[in-house]
Design a protein around this motif. Structure first.
Motif, PDB file in Angstrom:
ATOM      1  N   ASP A  88      64.893  68.738 -48.776  1.00 53.68           N
ATOM      2  CA  ASP A  88      64.323  69.860 -49.503  1.00 53.68           C
ATOM      3  C   ASP A  88      64.126  71.010 -48.518  1.00 53.68           C
ATOM      4  OD1 ASP A  88      61.946  71.571 -50.428  1.00 53.68           O
ATOM      5  OD2 ASP A  88      62.397  70.417 -52.234  1.00 53.68           O
ATOM      6  N   ARG A  89      64.910  72.063 -48.648  1.00 50.34           N
ATOM      7  CA  ARG A  89      64.926  73.115 -47.645  1.00 50.34           C
ATOM      8  C   ARG A  89      63.636  73.935 -47.643  1.00 50.34           C
ATOM      9  NH1 ARG A  89      68.723  74.781 -44.244  1.00 50.34           N
ATOM     10  NH2 ARG A  89      68.630  76.907 -43.425  1.00 50.34           N
ATOM     11  N   ARG A  90      63.032  74.107 -48.795  1.00 49.60           N
ATOM     12  CA  ARG A  90      61.794  74.893 -48.852  1.00 49.60           C
ATOM     13  C   ARG A  90      60.689  74.213 -48.056  1.00 49.60           C
ATOM     14  NH1 ARG A  90      59.239  76.436 -54.634  1.00 49.60           N
ATOM     15  NH2 ARG A  90      59.581  74.210 -54.936  1.00 49.60           N
ATOM     16  N   VAL A  91      60.522  72.915 -48.260  1.00 49.14           N
ATOM     17  CA  VAL A  91      59.492  72.189 -47.530  1.00 49.14           C
ATOM     18  C   VAL A  91      59.842  72.100 -46.049  1.00 49.14           C
ATOM     19  CG1 VAL A  91      58.352  69.952 -47.280  1.00 49.14           C
ATOM     20  CG2 VAL A  91      58.751  70.890 -49.559  1.00 49.14           C
ATOM     21  N   ALA A  92      61.129  71.832 -45.757  1.00 47.96           N
ATOM     22  CA  ALA A  92      61.549  71.730 -44.358  1.00 47.96           C
ATOM     23  C   ALA A  92      61.310  73.041 -43.615  1.00 47.96           C
ATOM     24  CB  ALA A  92      63.023  71.344 -44.290  1.00 47.96           C
ATOM     25  N   ARG A  93      61.619  74.156 -44.250  1.00 51.78           N
ATOM     26  CA  ARG A  93      61.408  75.440 -43.606  1.00 51.78           C
ATOM     27  C   ARG A  93      59.913  75.689 -43.363  1.00 51.78           C
ATOM     28  NH1 ARG A  93      63.694  78.427 -47.008  1.00 51.78           N
ATOM     29  NH2 ARG A  93      65.675  78.805 -45.935  1.00 51.78           N
ATOM     30  N   ALA A  94      59.099  75.383 -44.354  1.00 50.30           N
ATOM     31  CA  ALA A  94      57.657  75.600 -44.203  1.00 50.30           C
ATOM     32  C   ALA A  94      57.097  74.784 -43.044  1.00 50.30           C
ATOM     33  CB  ALA A  94      56.940  75.238 -45.507  1.00 50.30           C
ATOM     34  N   LEU A  95      57.546  73.538 -42.926  1.00 48.23           N
ATOM     35  CA  LEU A  95      57.052  72.677 -41.847  1.00 48.23           C
ATOM     36  C   LEU A  95      57.562  73.132 -40.492  1.00 48.23           C
ATOM     37  CD1 LEU A  95      57.303  69.205 -43.595  1.00 48.23           C
ATOM     38  CD2 LEU A  95      55.217  70.451 -42.991  1.00 48.23           C
ATOM     39  N   ALA A  96      58.839  73.520 -40.425  1.00 50.59           N
ATOM     40  CA  ALA A  96      59.382  74.002 -39.157  1.00 50.59           C
ATOM     41  C   ALA A  96      58.654  75.252 -38.696  1.00 50.59           C
ATOM     42  CB  ALA A  96      60.880  74.273 -39.306  1.00 50.59           C
ATOM     43  N   GLU A  97      58.371  76.142 -39.640  1.00 49.77           N
ATOM     44  CA  GLU A  97      57.742  77.417 -39.279  1.00 49.77           C
ATOM     45  C   GLU A  97      56.264  77.276 -38.934  1.00 49.77           C
ATOM     46  OE1 GLU A  97      58.673  79.967 -42.556  1.00 49.77           O
ATOM     47  OE2 GLU A  97      60.709  80.389 -41.817  1.00 49.77           O
ATOM     48  N   THR A  98      55.598  76.263 -39.469  1.00 46.43           N
ATOM     49  CA  THR A  98      54.178  76.084 -39.156  1.00 46.43           C
ATOM     50  C   THR A  98      53.946  75.093 -38.028  1.00 46.43           C
ATOM     51  OG1 THR A  98      52.004  75.917 -40.232  1.00 46.43           O
ATOM     52  CG2 THR A  98      53.549  74.123 -40.650  1.00 46.43           C
ATOM     53  N   SER A  99      55.008  74.430 -37.552  1.00 44.63           N
ATOM     54  CA  SER A  99      54.855  73.342 -36.582  1.00 44.63           C
ATOM     55  C   SER A  99      54.181  73.787 -35.287  1.00 44.63           C
ATOM     56  CB  SER A  99      56.213  72.695 -36.289  1.00 44.63           C
ATOM     57  OG  SER A  99      57.128  73.634 -35.740  1.00 44.63           O
ATOM     58  N   ALA A 100      54.571  74.949 -34.758  1.00 47.15           N
ATOM     59  CA  ALA A 100      53.960  75.423 -33.508  1.00 47.15           C
ATOM     60  C   ALA A 100      52.485  75.748 -33.718  1.00 47.15           C
ATOM     61  CB  ALA A 100      54.710  76.647 -32.992  1.00 47.15           C
ATOM     62  N   GLN A 101      52.162  76.368 -34.840  1.00 48.93           N
ATOM     63  CA  GLN A 101      50.758  76.666 -35.154  1.00 48.93           C
ATOM     64  C   GLN A 101      49.955  75.378 -35.265  1.00 48.93           C
ATOM     65  OE1 GLN A 101      50.151  78.569 -38.953  1.00 48.93           O
ATOM     66  NE2 GLN A 101      47.957  78.881 -38.615  1.00 48.93           N
ATOM     67  N   LEU A 102      50.557  74.343 -35.869  1.00 48.95           N
ATOM     68  CA  LEU A 102      49.865  73.069 -36.048  1.00 48.95           C
ATOM     69  C   LEU A 102      49.495  72.442 -34.709  1.00 48.95           C
ATOM     70  CD1 LEU A 102      48.983  70.540 -37.699  1.00 48.95           C
ATOM     71  CD2 LEU A 102      51.371  69.770 -37.546  1.00 48.95           C
ATOM     72  N   VAL A 103      50.463  72.300 -33.794  1.00 50.32           N
ATOM     73  CA  VAL A 103      50.146  71.643 -32.521  1.00 50.32           C
ATOM     74  C   VAL A 103      49.202  72.489 -31.681  1.00 50.32           C
ATOM     75  CG1 VAL A 103      52.220  70.203 -32.487  1.00 50.32           C
ATOM     76  CG2 VAL A 103      52.280  72.479 -31.433  1.00 50.32           C
ATOM     77  N   THR A 104      49.328  73.808 -31.781  1.00 46.90           N
ATOM     78  CA  THR A 104      48.401  74.682 -31.056  1.00 46.90           C
ATOM     79  C   THR A 104      46.978  74.501 -31.575  1.00 46.90           C
ATOM     80  OG1 THR A 104      50.150  76.314 -30.645  1.00 46.90           O
ATOM     81  CG2 THR A 104      47.873  77.078 -30.473  1.00 46.90           C
ATOM     82  N   TRP A 105      46.838  74.432 -32.898  1.00 46.33           N
ATOM     83  CA  TRP A 105      45.521  74.219 -33.507  1.00 46.33           C
ATOM     84  C   TRP A 105      44.952  72.855 -33.120  1.00 46.33           C
ATOM     85  CZ3 TRP A 105      44.196  70.540 -37.305  1.00 46.33           C
ATOM     86  CH2 TRP A 105      42.929  70.696 -37.886  1.00 46.33           C
ATOM     87  N   LEU A 106      45.792  71.836 -33.111  1.00 41.31           N
ATOM     88  CA  LEU A 106      45.321  70.507 -32.717  1.00 41.31           C
ATOM     89  C   LEU A 106      44.801  70.516 -31.286  1.00 41.31           C
ATOM     90  CD1 LEU A 106      48.122  68.255 -34.273  1.00 41.31           C
ATOM     91  CD2 LEU A 106      45.696  68.205 -34.882  1.00 41.31           C
ATOM     92  N   ALA A 107      45.510  71.223 -30.411  1.00 49.24           N
ATOM     93  CA  ALA A 107      45.101  71.260 -29.007  1.00 49.24           C
ATOM     94  C   ALA A 107      43.887  72.148 -28.782  1.00 49.24           C
ATOM     95  CB  ALA A 107      46.275  71.733 -28.145  1.00 49.24           C
ATOM     96  N   ASP A 108      43.907  73.345 -29.341  1.00 47.47           N
ATOM     97  CA  ASP A 108      42.865  74.328 -29.041  1.00 47.47           C
ATOM     98  C   ASP A 108      41.614  74.157 -29.894  1.00 47.47           C
ATOM     99  OD1 ASP A 108      44.718  75.294 -27.273  1.00 47.47           O
ATOM    100  OD2 ASP A 108      45.166  77.122 -28.385  1.00 47.47           O
ATOM    101  N   ASN A 109      41.798  73.956 -31.191  1.00 48.42           N
ATOM    102  CA  ASN A 109      40.647  73.858 -32.088  1.00 48.42           C
ATOM    103  C   ASN A 109      40.095  72.437 -32.170  1.00 48.42           C
ATOM    104  OD1 ASN A 109      42.090  76.315 -32.704  1.00 48.42           O
ATOM    105  ND2 ASN A 109      40.790  76.549 -34.486  1.00 48.42           N
ATOM    106  N   GLN A 110      40.992  71.449 -32.087  1.00 47.81           N
ATOM    107  CA  GLN A 110      40.542  70.064 -32.219  1.00 47.81           C
ATOM    108  C   GLN A 110      40.520  69.312 -30.890  1.00 47.81           C
ATOM    109  OE1 GLN A 110      39.190  69.133 -35.029  1.00 47.81           O
ATOM    110  NE2 GLN A 110      39.715  71.168 -35.819  1.00 47.81           N
ATOM    111  N   GLU A 111      40.842  70.004 -29.811  1.00 47.93           N
ATOM    112  CA  GLU A 111      40.734  69.464 -28.455  1.00 47.93           C
ATOM    113  C   GLU A 111      41.524  68.172 -28.267  1.00 47.93           C
ATOM    114  OE1 GLU A 111      36.534  69.182 -27.702  1.00 47.93           O
ATOM    115  OE2 GLU A 111      36.289  71.350 -27.614  1.00 47.93           O
ATOM    116  N   LEU A 112      42.711  68.140 -28.876  1.00 42.37           N
ATOM    117  CA  LEU A 112      43.599  66.998 -28.715  1.00 42.37           C
ATOM    118  C   LEU A 112      44.484  67.230 -27.494  1.00 42.37           C
ATOM    119  CD1 LEU A 112      44.592  64.327 -30.066  1.00 42.37           C
ATOM    120  CD2 LEU A 112      46.337  65.707 -31.199  1.00 42.37           C
TER     121      LEU A 112
END
Length: 455
Positions: free
Chosen positions: A85-109
């Motif tokens: 599903d390209r719509r979901v795949a694109r959304a996940l690819a585009e948010t992936s960097a924000q996700l790991v950054t948030w996990l590291a910075d906001n959630q101290e992972l």
């Protein structure tokens, strides 16, 4: 007028905790429930290798890795032959960097970029993991963060029975204790993060017949609850034939050995002592191939160099500590120890060494650059397994559940409860697809709940 009991109810305390943490951070009051009292060691998030694929991150920049969401999306399309599903795949690819950054910075992972090997299908080093590379550590961290947040209430065991709606919009939930006591709560939004249907053998036989006879190595509460609840609300479903298999589960310890053993240069033989497919095919689709071999099991053969490299994984160390590694100074001795024909195994090891050294083409068409196996050898008995299903409720780029192509207001799905990005069957699974849909869709759901609903 009093407001609802909760702004968001999350059913499933695995990847769904990301939604709880992000929504609470944005001001929502959140209830998280899980049917499994022991979810911290019994759900699919806890069993994974904690590999989160993300493109265009600061970790990649620091390592000099060139990557982008577009490249990630291209890799997904290539691995799935354009069926994801390209719509979901694109959304996940585009948010992936924000996700790991948030996990590291906001959630101290504590995150790190995996650069010592690369899983088949990824054209860049983009898997981000934690020390030990085990999902139980990731989940424990998320649980501790959720338990410490004043806006999050976490209850287990507690299951989701029904989602209530009025005028087509989510208004609340019915939850139940294991002894059958129920309670109705009002809520503005619900996230179904109850995983897929791998623990329901009837559903597996119906949708995934090729892997139905394999060992199931996933959460025992992955029983298709989201399909049932969503179906009662008219939700669409798709990709129900998609799944992640794995061909590297230790037969003895029932613990994941890890495909790094193969990527670093290990080979797989069956009970005849012969290789039978290119190991770079990918661990998911290789599971069904292995299941079809004589005896339905096999052996991963590595050496001490690969053993040292793979010791970075908690799971591999667990397998080693269980006594599952069989060692021998020679190919003949190894064959005798594992009960396969010595001439066949010796021939395969010699040919694999020559191919890895660039002296001849690989017999199975393997083309990766890898370490040539060198005595002494180590063999580990493996059994094919079904890890989790990759199809489910159809969602959009905000993780909203769709019915007839239109969103059901207030209803979201993530992880195995939703369609994934693996296309059909096992062949489209790209390492990390399960975790990026579990964490990424949960993150997107929380963002949308907080922006679309006044909290």
């Amino acid at each position: 007028m009093d407001g609802p009991d909760f702004d968001l109810v999350v059913a499933g305390a695995g990847g769904g905790l990301v939604a709880a943490l992000r929504a609470a951070e944005l001001g929502a009051n959140v209830l998280v429930i899980d049917a499994d009292e022991h979810f911290q060691r019994g759900n699919n998030t806890s069993m994974c290798t904690a590999m989160i694929p993300a493109a265009g991150t600061r970790w990649q920049d620091a390592a000099g890795v060139q990557d982008s969401p577009a490249r990630f999306l291209d890799d997904i399309a290539r691995k799935t032959e354009g069926t994801a599903d390209r719509r979901v795949a694109r959304a996940l690819a585009e948010t992936s960097a924000q996700l790991v950054t948030w996990l590291a910075d906001n959630q101290e992972l504590e995150l790190e970029l995996v650069t010592d090997f690369r899983y088949p299908g990824h054209t860049a080093d983009r898997c981000h993991s934690i020390p030990g590379r085990h999902g139980s550590r990731l989940l424990r961290h998320l649980v501790q963060r959720a338990q410490a947040h004043p806006r999050i209430e976490l209850i287990a065991p507690m299951s989701l029975r029904n989602v209530h709606t009025s005028g087509g919009r989510v208004t609340g939930v019915e939850i139940a204790t294991p002894d059958g006591n129920t309670e109705n709560l009002t809520a503005r939004a619900v996230l179904l993060a109850t995983n897929g249907f791998g623990a329901d053998r009837d559903l597996v036989r119906h949708h995934l017949p090729e892997i139905a006879g394999a060992h199931y190595h996933g959460g025992q509460f992955s029983r298709g609850d989201a399909l049932r609840i969503g179906g009662e609300l008219g939700a669409d479903s798709a990709f129900l034939d998609a799944y992640q298999g794995h061909a590297a589960l230790s037969s003895r310890s029932q613990t994941l050995i890890g495909w790094a053993t193969v990527v670093h240069g290990g080979i797989i033989v069956d009970c005849t002592g012969r290789r039978f497919a290119p190991e770079t095919t990918g661990y998911s689709e290789f599971a069904a191939i292995l299941a079809g071999r004589p005896g339905g099991t096999g052996w991963i053969v590595i050496d001490e160099h690969i053993e040292e490299l793979c010791s970075a994984f908690d799971d591999f160390r667990t397998v080693a500590e269980s006594g599952s590694l069989i060692r021998s100074a020679t190919a003949t001795g190894l064959a005798e120890s594992i009960g396969v024909p010595a001439a066949a195994l010796g021939d395969e090891l010699a040919a694999a060494h020559r191919a890895a050294a660039g002296e001849e083409p690989d017999r199975q068409g393997r083309t990766d650059t890898r370490h040539p196996l060198t005595a002494p050898y180590i063999a580990i008995a493996i059994t094919p397994a079904l890890f989790h299903t990759q199809g489910g409720l159809v969602v959009d780029e905000h993780a909203r559940v769709l019915a007839g192509g239109a969103p059901i207001p207030g209803l979201y799905a993530s992880g195995g409860a939703a369609i994934g990005i693996s296309g059909h069957g096992a062949g489209g699974y790209l390492a990390g697809n399960g975790l990026i849909t579990a964490l990424g869709l949960a993150f997107l759901a929380a963002e949308h709940v907080s922006s679309a609903v006044a909290v």
